[in-house]
Every structure is written in C-alpha cells, then in structure tokens.
Design a protein around this motif. Structure first.
Motif, PDB file in Angstrom:
ATOM      1  N   GLU A  94       7.115  -9.328 -32.149  1.00  0.00           N
ATOM      2  CA  GLU A  94       6.446  -8.195 -32.814  1.00  0.00           C
ATOM      3  C   GLU A  94       6.220  -7.040 -31.840  1.00  0.00           C
ATOM      4  OE1 GLU A  94       3.069 -10.451 -33.903  1.00  0.00           O
ATOM      5  OE2 GLU A  94       4.036 -11.357 -35.636  1.00  0.00           O
ATOM      6  N   SER A  95       6.915  -7.062 -30.694  1.00  0.00           N
ATOM      7  CA  SER A  95       6.860  -6.018 -29.654  1.00  0.00           C
ATOM      8  C   SER A  95       5.510  -5.898 -28.958  1.00  0.00           C
ATOM      9  CB  SER A  95       7.283  -4.664 -30.223  1.00  0.00           C
ATOM     10  OG  SER A  95       8.612  -4.723 -30.685  1.00  0.00           O
ATOM     11  N   LYS A  96       4.717  -6.953 -28.958  1.00  0.00           N
ATOM     12  CA  LYS A  96       3.448  -6.958 -28.227  1.00  0.00           C
ATOM     13  C   LYS A  96       3.716  -7.475 -26.823  1.00  0.00           C
ATOM     14  CE  LYS A  96      -1.210  -8.863 -28.296  1.00  0.00           C
ATOM     15  NZ  LYS A  96      -2.148  -9.781 -28.959  1.00  0.00           N
ATOM     16  N   GLU A  97       3.191  -6.752 -25.809  1.00  0.00           N
ATOM     17  CA  GLU A  97       3.371  -7.172 -24.428  1.00  0.00           C
ATOM     18  C   GLU A  97       2.119  -7.903 -23.953  1.00  0.00           C
ATOM     19  OE1 GLU A  97       3.754  -4.785 -20.442  1.00  0.00           O
ATOM     20  OE2 GLU A  97       5.724  -4.874 -21.411  1.00  0.00           O
ATOM     21  N   ILE A  98       2.320  -9.051 -23.306  1.00  0.00           N
ATOM     22  CA  ILE A  98       1.219  -9.848 -22.775  1.00  0.00           C
ATOM     23  C   ILE A  98       1.545 -10.170 -21.318  1.00  0.00           C
ATOM     24  CG2 ILE A  98      -0.056 -12.024 -22.978  1.00  0.00           C
ATOM     25  CD1 ILE A  98       0.746 -12.057 -25.951  1.00  0.00           C
ATOM     26  N   ALA A  99       0.548  -9.981 -20.445  1.00  0.00           N
ATOM     27  CA  ALA A  99       0.740 -10.267 -19.022  1.00  0.00           C
ATOM     28  C   ALA A  99      -0.445 -11.064 -18.505  1.00  0.00           C
ATOM     29  CB  ALA A  99       0.877  -8.961 -18.249  1.00  0.00           C
ATOM     30  N   GLY A 100      -0.175 -12.001 -17.634  1.00  0.00           N
ATOM     31  CA  GLY A 100      -1.237 -12.808 -17.039  1.00  0.00           C
ATOM     32  C   GLY A 100      -0.684 -14.004 -16.287  1.00  0.00           C
ATOM     33  N   ILE A 101      -1.504 -15.028 -16.167  1.00  0.00           N
ATOM     34  CA  ILE A 101      -1.127 -16.266 -15.484  1.00  0.00           C
ATOM     35  C   ILE A 101      -0.740 -17.290 -16.542  1.00  0.00           C
ATOM     36  CG2 ILE A 101      -1.914 -18.133 -13.961  1.00  0.00           C
ATOM     37  CD1 ILE A 101      -1.745 -15.428 -12.554  1.00  0.00           C
ATOM     38  N   LEU A 102       0.429 -17.900 -16.393  1.00  0.00           N
ATOM     39  CA  LEU A 102       0.851 -18.939 -17.326  1.00  0.00           C
ATOM     40  C   LEU A 102       0.099 -20.221 -16.982  1.00  0.00           C
ATOM     41  CD1 LEU A 102       2.651 -19.767 -19.687  1.00  0.00           C
ATOM     42  CD2 LEU A 102       4.450 -20.291 -18.028  1.00  0.00           C
ATOM     43  N   SER A 103      -0.939 -20.509 -17.765  1.00  0.00           N
ATOM     44  CA  SER A 103      -1.825 -21.637 -17.483  1.00  0.00           C
ATOM     45  C   SER A 103      -1.320 -22.955 -18.038  1.00  0.00           C
ATOM     46  CB  SER A 103      -3.223 -21.356 -18.043  1.00  0.00           C
ATOM     47  OG  SER A 103      -3.745 -20.193 -17.444  1.00  0.00           O
ATOM     48  N   GLN A 104      -0.588 -22.891 -19.133  1.00  0.00           N
ATOM     49  CA  GLN A 104      -0.070 -24.105 -19.757  1.00  0.00           C
ATOM     50  C   GLN A 104       1.176 -23.742 -20.536  1.00  0.00           C
ATOM     51  OE1 GLN A 104      -2.940 -26.046 -22.255  1.00  0.00           O
ATOM     52  NE2 GLN A 104      -1.525 -27.608 -22.933  1.00  0.00           N
ATOM     53  N   GLN A 105       2.154 -24.629 -20.503  1.00  0.00           N
ATOM     54  CA  GLN A 105       3.404 -24.357 -21.207  1.00  0.00           C
ATOM     55  C   GLN A 105       3.879 -25.639 -21.882  1.00  0.00           C
ATOM     56  OE1 GLN A 105       6.508 -22.969 -18.604  1.00  0.00           O
ATOM     57  NE2 GLN A 105       7.817 -22.333 -20.281  1.00  0.00           N
ATOM     58  N   THR A 106       3.892 -25.637 -23.205  1.00  0.00           N
ATOM     59  CA  THR A 106       4.428 -26.756 -23.974  1.00  0.00           C
ATOM     60  C   THR A 106       5.455 -26.199 -24.947  1.00  0.00           C
ATOM     61  OG1 THR A 106       2.820 -26.610 -25.790  1.00  0.00           O
ATOM     62  CG2 THR A 106       2.173 -27.937 -23.869  1.00  0.00           C
ATOM     63  N   ASP A 107       6.116 -27.080 -25.685  1.00  0.00           N
ATOM     64  CA  ASP A 107       7.092 -26.637 -26.673  1.00  0.00           C
ATOM     65  C   ASP A 107       6.436 -25.870 -27.816  1.00  0.00           C
ATOM     66  OD1 ASP A 107       9.122 -27.773 -25.208  1.00  0.00           O
ATOM     67  OD2 ASP A 107       9.164 -29.628 -26.387  1.00  0.00           O
ATOM     68  N   ALA A 108       5.142 -26.123 -28.040  1.00  0.00           N
ATOM     69  CA  ALA A 108       4.439 -25.503 -29.174  1.00  0.00           C
ATOM     70  C   ALA A 108       3.573 -24.310 -28.783  1.00  0.00           C
ATOM     71  CB  ALA A 108       3.565 -26.541 -29.871  1.00  0.00           C
TER      72      ALA A 108
END
Length: 159
Positions: A94-108
């Motif tokens: 939806e063209s929203k930009e988000i920046a930060g620290i990737l704290s958790q990454q799962t398939d969902a």
C-alpha cells in the motif's frame, strides 16, 4: 598454504580451520579496526566505554554456532542477522514506508520496533520491498585470514 608452488585461495571453508584461541581473544578485545568488543558484550562484560550493545552477546556463541556460521557471519554480516539487531526499511504493497529494528521474523509476521519504541506488525505477504542491514562491517575487509581463523577459534571456546 601452498601446493606445488601455487598459493591456494582463502575460501570461507578454509577460514573455519586452525586458528589460535589466545590470539583470537586478544583480537576480539583489542583489534583497532574491527573493534568487536565495542558492540558485542561478552557475558557480564559490557561493551567498551562509550559503546552500546548493538550486537548480540557472544559469551556462549560457541555452544550454539559452528565455525562455518561464525565465518559466514564475519564475512557477510547481513546473511543471518540475529533478531533485534538488524535495521530494516520496507515498503508495503500500500506504499507505506516503515523503518526500524527487525525484532521478530516469522512466515506470518514481521515485528518491527520503531524509533519511538512502539512496534509495527507487518504480514510479509504485504511487503513490496525491503532492505535489511547490519551495523557490523564485513570483517574480511578489516582482518587477515589468519586473524579471522584466530577469532573463530576463540569464539568456538565460548560456551
């Protein structure tokens, strides 16, 4: 190393072998360019004065990571970033930009900690593009092959 007068290339798998743990410890604590201890705590020993814990604790890394992983992490720090230590910039579908620290990454879900401390949850299916970076420099540009072997041998003793 040489065979028949021809120098063999320093490939990542060759950096896993040999090394001297005593020299490696000194390098982790004192190497002027790599400055490992400025970002990585070692158990109760916090990073050097004036530095932040911007890298994961290495005090027991030898228990959970093998030499191949350690070499890969040193040569390509962005290959497998420990959750909570990678900076991400992403654009949603939806063209929203988000920046930060990737704290958790799962398939969902990708959980991103924003600069103000709040968290944003993003479904990876809704990510158009992303860039994940690490503040750790590629150590191959800062240390010799022998120094990398020494550091890998030392880190392997940390259990």
């Amino acid at each position: 190393a040489q065979g028949n007068g021809v120098a063999l290339a320093e490939t990542p798998d060759r950096l896993e072998l040999g090394g001297n743990a005593k020299r490696g410890k000194k390098l982790v604590h004192e190497h002027a360019a790599a400055q490992c201890i400025r970002c990585h705590p070692l158990g109760k020993q916090a990073p050097a004065a004036g530095a932040a814990s911007i890298g994961p604790d290495l005090s027991s890394i030898g228990k959970t990571r093998d030499p191949a992983y350690l070499v890969a992490s040193m040569l390509e720090p962005t290959r497998d970033i420990t959750p909570g230590y990678g900076t991400i910039v992403l654009t949603t579908t939806e063209s929203k930009e988000i920046a930060g620290i990737l704290s958790q990454q799962t398939d969902a879900e990708w959980l991103i900690t924003l600069a103000d401390g709040t968290q944003a949850s993003v479904n990876p299916k809704n990510i158009q593009s992303h860039t994940l970076t690490s503040v750790m420099p590629p150590i191959g540009a800062l240390m010799t092959a022998e120094e990398i072997r020494d550091v890998v041998r030392y880190l392997g003793t940390l259990k």
